[in-house]
Write an enzyme that holds these catalytic residues in place. Structure first.
Site, mmCIF file in Angstrom:
data_model
loop_
_atom_site.group_PDB
_atom_site.id
_atom_site.type_symbol
_atom_site.label_atom_id
_atom_site.label_comp_id
_atom_site.label_asym_id
_atom_site.label_seq_id
_atom_site.Cartn_x
_atom_site.Cartn_y
_atom_site.Cartn_z
ATOM 1 C CB SER A 98 -0.962 -0.059 1.194
ATOM 2 O OG SER A 98 -2.000 0.872 1.059
ATOM 3 C CG ASP A 223 -6.637 -3.953 -2.730
ATOM 4 O OD1 ASP A 223 -7.419 -3.236 -2.090
ATOM 5 O OD2 ASP A 223 -5.392 -3.838 -2.673
ATOM 6 C CG HIS A 251 -5.687 -2.814 0.970
ATOM 7 N ND1 HIS A 251 -5.070 -2.395 -0.195
ATOM 8 C CD2 HIS A 251 -5.177 -2.039 1.956
ATOM 9 C CE1 HIS A 251 -4.242 -1.410 0.071
ATOM 10 N NE2 HIS A 251 -4.286 -1.175 1.374
#
Length: 274
Positions: A98, A223, A251
Protein backbone atom coordinates in the site's frame (compact mmCIF):
# COMPACT_ATOMS: atom_id res chain seq x y z
CA UNK A 1 21.74 -9.98 13.74
CA UNK A 2 18.70 -9.54 15.99
CA UNK A 3 17.56 -6.72 18.21
CA UNK A 4 15.63 -3.50 18.31
CA UNK A 5 16.53 0.13 18.58
CA UNK A 6 15.83 3.68 17.56
CA UNK A 7 17.70 5.17 14.62
CA UNK A 8 18.16 8.93 14.40
CA UNK A 9 17.87 9.51 10.67
CA UNK A 10 16.72 12.29 8.37
CA UNK A 11 16.10 14.58 11.32
CA UNK A 12 13.70 12.21 13.12
CA UNK A 13 13.68 8.96 15.11
CA UNK A 14 12.59 5.62 13.64
CA UNK A 15 11.94 2.59 15.84
CA UNK A 16 13.14 -0.62 14.18
CA UNK A 17 13.70 -4.34 14.73
CA UNK A 18 16.25 -6.65 13.12
CA UNK A 19 15.71 -10.40 13.00
CA UNK A 20 17.67 -13.24 11.40
CA UNK A 21 20.86 -13.41 9.37
CA UNK A 22 21.64 -13.21 5.66
CA UNK A 23 20.89 -10.72 2.89
CA UNK A 24 18.83 -7.85 4.30
CA UNK A 25 15.14 -7.30 3.60
CA UNK A 26 13.67 -3.96 4.71
CA UNK A 27 9.88 -4.10 5.02
CA UNK A 28 7.76 -0.96 4.70
CA UNK A 29 4.24 -0.97 6.13
CA UNK A 30 1.18 0.92 4.86
CA UNK A 31 -0.83 3.80 6.31
CA UNK A 32 -1.68 3.73 9.99
CA UNK A 33 -0.03 0.38 10.77
CA UNK A 34 3.12 -0.41 12.78
CA UNK A 35 5.97 -2.48 11.39
CA UNK A 36 5.17 -5.35 13.74
CA UNK A 37 2.28 -6.36 11.45
CA UNK A 38 4.88 -8.06 9.24
CA UNK A 39 5.87 -10.31 12.17
CA UNK A 40 2.65 -12.31 12.00
CA UNK A 41 3.56 -14.10 8.77
CA UNK A 42 6.29 -12.63 6.60
CA UNK A 43 9.15 -12.19 9.07
CA UNK A 44 9.23 -15.84 10.26
CA UNK A 45 9.11 -17.15 6.69
CA UNK A 46 11.90 -14.86 5.48
CA UNK A 47 14.12 -15.57 8.47
CA UNK A 48 13.64 -19.31 7.93
CA UNK A 49 14.62 -18.82 4.28
CA UNK A 50 17.94 -17.25 5.34
CA UNK A 51 17.37 -13.49 5.37
CA UNK A 52 17.86 -10.71 7.88
CA UNK A 53 14.58 -8.81 8.14
CA UNK A 54 14.33 -5.18 9.21
CA UNK A 55 10.89 -3.87 10.17
CA UNK A 56 10.22 -0.34 11.38
CA UNK A 57 7.51 2.11 12.28
CA UNK A 58 7.14 4.80 9.65
CA UNK A 59 7.11 8.41 10.79
CA UNK A 60 3.63 9.13 12.08
CA UNK A 61 3.51 5.83 14.02
CA UNK A 62 4.73 5.96 17.62
CA UNK A 63 7.27 5.25 19.03
CA UNK A 64 8.83 6.67 15.84
CA UNK A 65 8.54 10.45 15.52
CA UNK A 66 4.92 11.36 14.86
CA UNK A 67 5.68 14.58 12.95
CA UNK A 68 2.12 15.70 13.56
CA UNK A 69 2.66 18.99 11.74
CA UNK A 70 2.69 17.03 8.49
CA UNK A 71 5.13 15.57 5.98
CA UNK A 72 5.41 14.41 2.39
CA UNK A 73 5.94 11.14 0.58
CA UNK A 74 9.46 12.31 -0.21
CA UNK A 75 10.14 12.60 3.53
CA UNK A 76 9.10 8.98 4.02
CA UNK A 77 11.26 7.82 1.11
CA UNK A 78 14.23 9.67 2.61
CA UNK A 79 13.51 8.05 6.00
CA UNK A 80 13.73 4.56 4.50
CA UNK A 81 16.89 5.42 2.57
CA UNK A 82 18.55 6.84 5.68
CA UNK A 83 17.59 3.83 7.78
CA UNK A 84 19.08 1.41 5.25
CA UNK A 85 22.28 3.45 5.19
CA UNK A 86 22.51 3.88 8.96
CA UNK A 87 22.08 0.14 9.59
CA UNK A 88 24.76 -0.66 6.99
CA UNK A 89 22.53 -3.09 5.06
CA UNK A 90 22.73 -1.57 1.57
CA UNK A 91 21.93 -2.76 -0.96
CA UNK A 92 18.84 -4.33 0.61
CA UNK A 93 15.75 -5.96 -0.75
CA UNK A 94 12.85 -3.61 -0.01
CA UNK A 95 9.28 -4.88 0.38
CA UNK A 96 6.28 -2.61 0.83
CA UNK A 97 2.52 -2.75 0.83
CA UNK A 98 0.00 0.00 0.00
CA UNK A 99 1.63 3.30 1.05
CA UNK A 100 4.74 1.25 1.85
CA UNK A 101 4.75 0.00 -1.74
CA UNK A 102 4.57 3.57 -3.02
CA UNK A 103 7.54 4.42 -0.80
CA UNK A 104 9.38 1.35 -2.12
CA UNK A 105 8.97 2.23 -5.80
CA UNK A 106 9.94 5.86 -5.18
CA UNK A 107 13.04 4.66 -3.32
CA UNK A 108 13.94 2.34 -6.20
CA UNK A 109 13.70 5.35 -8.50
CA UNK A 110 15.56 7.86 -6.34
CA UNK A 111 18.22 5.64 -4.73
CA UNK A 112 18.75 2.49 -6.80
CA UNK A 113 22.16 2.09 -5.13
CA UNK A 114 20.33 1.11 -1.92
CA UNK A 115 17.90 -1.37 -3.49
CA UNK A 116 18.91 -4.90 -4.50
CA UNK A 117 15.35 -5.71 -5.49
CA UNK A 118 11.93 -4.18 -4.86
CA UNK A 119 8.59 -5.83 -4.10
CA UNK A 120 5.44 -3.73 -4.22
CA UNK A 121 2.16 -5.23 -2.97
CA UNK A 122 -1.27 -3.58 -3.34
CA UNK A 123 0.39 -0.64 -5.00
CA UNK A 124 -0.55 2.28 -7.19
CA UNK A 125 1.12 4.87 -9.37
CA UNK A 126 -1.65 7.43 -9.56
CA UNK A 127 -4.20 8.78 -7.13
CA UNK A 128 -7.82 7.94 -7.93
CA UNK A 129 -10.89 9.99 -7.06
CA UNK A 130 -12.22 7.24 -4.79
CA UNK A 131 -8.88 6.86 -3.00
CA UNK A 132 -8.65 10.61 -2.36
CA UNK A 133 -12.26 10.78 -1.20
CA UNK A 134 -11.68 8.01 1.35
CA UNK A 135 -8.66 9.91 2.64
CA UNK A 136 -10.62 13.15 2.92
CA UNK A 137 -13.36 11.35 4.83
CA UNK A 138 -10.94 9.67 7.23
CA UNK A 139 -9.26 12.99 7.95
CA UNK A 140 -12.66 14.61 8.55
CA UNK A 141 -13.60 11.97 11.11
CA UNK A 142 -10.48 12.77 13.13
CA UNK A 143 -10.72 16.53 12.68
CA UNK A 144 -14.33 16.52 13.90
CA UNK A 145 -13.61 14.29 16.88
CA UNK A 146 -15.78 11.46 15.58
CA UNK A 147 -15.07 7.99 17.00
CA UNK A 148 -16.89 5.09 15.39
CA UNK A 149 -18.32 2.32 17.62
CA UNK A 150 -15.72 -0.48 17.77
CA UNK A 151 -18.05 -3.06 16.22
CA UNK A 152 -18.88 -0.78 13.30
CA UNK A 153 -15.26 0.20 12.75
CA UNK A 154 -14.25 -3.47 12.70
CA UNK A 155 -17.00 -4.28 10.21
CA UNK A 156 -16.02 -1.41 7.91
CA UNK A 157 -12.35 -2.42 8.10
CA UNK A 158 -13.21 -6.01 7.21
CA UNK A 159 -15.48 -4.98 4.33
CA UNK A 160 -12.85 -2.68 2.84
CA UNK A 161 -9.79 -4.88 3.31
CA UNK A 162 -10.78 -8.55 3.08
CA UNK A 163 -11.85 -10.70 0.15
CA UNK A 164 -15.49 -11.58 -0.42
CA UNK A 165 -14.35 -15.21 -0.34
CA UNK A 166 -13.25 -14.76 3.28
CA UNK A 167 -16.33 -12.79 4.27
CA UNK A 168 -18.63 -15.49 2.84
CA UNK A 169 -17.56 -17.73 5.74
CA UNK A 170 -19.27 -16.51 8.91
CA UNK A 171 -16.85 -18.33 11.21
CA UNK A 172 -13.81 -16.85 9.46
CA UNK A 173 -15.46 -13.43 9.44
CA UNK A 174 -16.11 -13.59 13.18
CA UNK A 175 -12.47 -14.48 13.80
CA UNK A 176 -11.30 -11.55 11.70
CA UNK A 177 -13.73 -9.17 13.40
CA UNK A 178 -12.49 -10.30 16.81
CA UNK A 179 -8.89 -9.65 15.78
CA UNK A 180 -9.75 -6.24 14.35
CA UNK A 181 -11.66 -5.18 17.45
CA UNK A 182 -8.85 -6.37 19.71
CA UNK A 183 -6.14 -4.63 17.70
CA UNK A 184 -7.93 -1.35 16.99
CA UNK A 185 -5.73 1.71 17.38
CA UNK A 186 -7.07 5.12 18.27
CA UNK A 187 -6.27 7.68 15.60
CA UNK A 188 -3.30 9.78 16.70
CA UNK A 189 -1.99 13.10 15.37
CA UNK A 190 0.80 11.20 13.64
CA UNK A 191 -1.60 8.83 11.94
CA UNK A 192 -3.67 11.85 10.88
CA UNK A 193 -0.49 13.31 9.35
CA UNK A 194 0.04 10.09 7.36
CA UNK A 195 -3.46 10.44 5.92
CA UNK A 196 -2.56 13.95 4.82
CA UNK A 197 0.67 13.19 2.94
CA UNK A 198 0.81 14.73 -0.48
CA UNK A 199 2.82 14.49 -3.66
CA UNK A 200 3.51 17.14 -6.26
CA UNK A 201 2.71 14.69 -9.06
CA UNK A 202 -0.48 12.62 -8.61
CA UNK A 203 0.32 10.38 -11.61
CA UNK A 204 3.84 8.90 -11.51
CA UNK A 205 3.45 6.07 -13.99
CA UNK A 206 5.54 7.64 -16.77
CA UNK A 207 8.28 8.44 -14.25
CA UNK A 208 8.38 4.81 -13.10
CA UNK A 209 9.63 3.81 -16.55
CA UNK A 210 13.05 4.88 -15.25
CA UNK A 211 13.12 2.26 -12.48
CA UNK A 212 15.84 -0.23 -13.34
CA UNK A 213 16.17 -2.47 -10.26
CA UNK A 214 14.66 -5.98 -10.31
CA UNK A 215 11.03 -5.55 -9.29
CA UNK A 216 8.00 -7.65 -8.40
CA UNK A 217 4.52 -6.15 -8.29
CA UNK A 218 1.87 -8.19 -6.45
CA UNK A 219 -1.82 -7.47 -6.90
CA UNK A 220 -4.58 -8.81 -4.66
CA UNK A 221 -7.52 -9.93 -6.78
CA UNK A 222 -10.30 -8.64 -4.49
CA UNK A 223 -8.64 -5.44 -3.29
CA UNK A 224 -11.30 -2.75 -2.86
CA UNK A 225 -9.04 -0.03 -1.50
CA UNK A 226 -6.51 -0.21 -4.33
CA UNK A 227 -8.02 -2.29 -7.14
CA UNK A 228 -5.75 -4.74 -8.86
CA UNK A 229 -5.79 -2.70 -12.07
CA UNK A 230 -3.70 -0.04 -10.32
CA UNK A 231 -1.01 -2.60 -9.47
CA UNK A 232 -0.99 -3.84 -13.06
CA UNK A 233 -0.39 -0.26 -14.24
CA UNK A 234 2.71 -0.03 -12.07
CA UNK A 235 4.00 -3.37 -13.33
CA UNK A 236 3.41 -2.30 -16.93
CA UNK A 237 5.27 0.97 -16.33
CA UNK A 238 8.43 -0.51 -14.75
CA UNK A 239 10.56 -2.15 -17.48
CA UNK A 240 12.14 -4.63 -15.06
CA UNK A 241 8.94 -5.61 -13.27
CA UNK A 242 7.31 -9.00 -12.97
CA UNK A 243 3.64 -9.16 -12.06
CA UNK A 244 1.91 -11.74 -9.87
CA UNK A 245 -1.65 -11.86 -8.61
CA UNK A 246 -2.87 -13.47 -5.41
CA UNK A 247 -6.42 -14.79 -5.66
CA UNK A 248 -9.06 -14.70 -2.91
CA UNK A 249 -7.22 -11.80 -1.29
CA UNK A 250 -8.25 -8.28 -0.41
CA UNK A 251 -6.13 -5.28 0.56
CA UNK A 252 -4.77 -7.24 3.52
CA UNK A 253 -3.68 -10.06 1.22
CA UNK A 254 -0.36 -10.52 3.00
CA UNK A 255 -2.39 -11.47 6.10
CA UNK A 256 -5.26 -13.17 4.31
CA UNK A 257 -3.20 -15.41 1.99
CA UNK A 258 0.20 -15.47 3.71
CA UNK A 259 1.41 -18.80 2.29
CA UNK A 260 1.08 -17.60 -1.30
CA UNK A 261 2.51 -14.16 -0.55
CA UNK A 262 5.49 -15.73 1.24
CA UNK A 263 6.05 -18.12 -1.66
CA UNK A 264 6.17 -15.22 -4.11
CA UNK A 265 8.52 -13.22 -1.89
CA UNK A 266 10.96 -16.06 -1.27
CA UNK A 267 10.99 -17.06 -4.95
CA UNK A 268 11.71 -13.50 -6.11
CA UNK A 269 14.35 -12.80 -3.47
CA UNK A 270 16.04 -16.14 -4.12
CA UNK A 271 16.39 -15.40 -7.84
CA UNK A 272 18.07 -12.05 -7.12
CA UNK A 273 20.00 -13.01 -4.00
CA UNK A 274 23.48 -13.08 -5.59
Amino acid sequence: MSGSGVARVNGIELAYERTGAGPAVAMVMGSGSPGRVWKANQVPALVKAGYEVVTFDNRGIAPSSECADGFTLDDMVADTASLIESLGIAPAFVVGTSLGARITQELALARPDLVRGAVMMATYGRTTVLQETFSVGERALYDNGVELPPEYEAAITAEQNLSAHTLADDRATRDWLDVMMFSQQKMTPGMRAQLGIHTNEPNRLDTYRRIAVPSLVVGFSDDRRLPVELAREVADAIPTAEYAQVDKAGHFGYLEQPAEVNRLLIDFLGRHRD
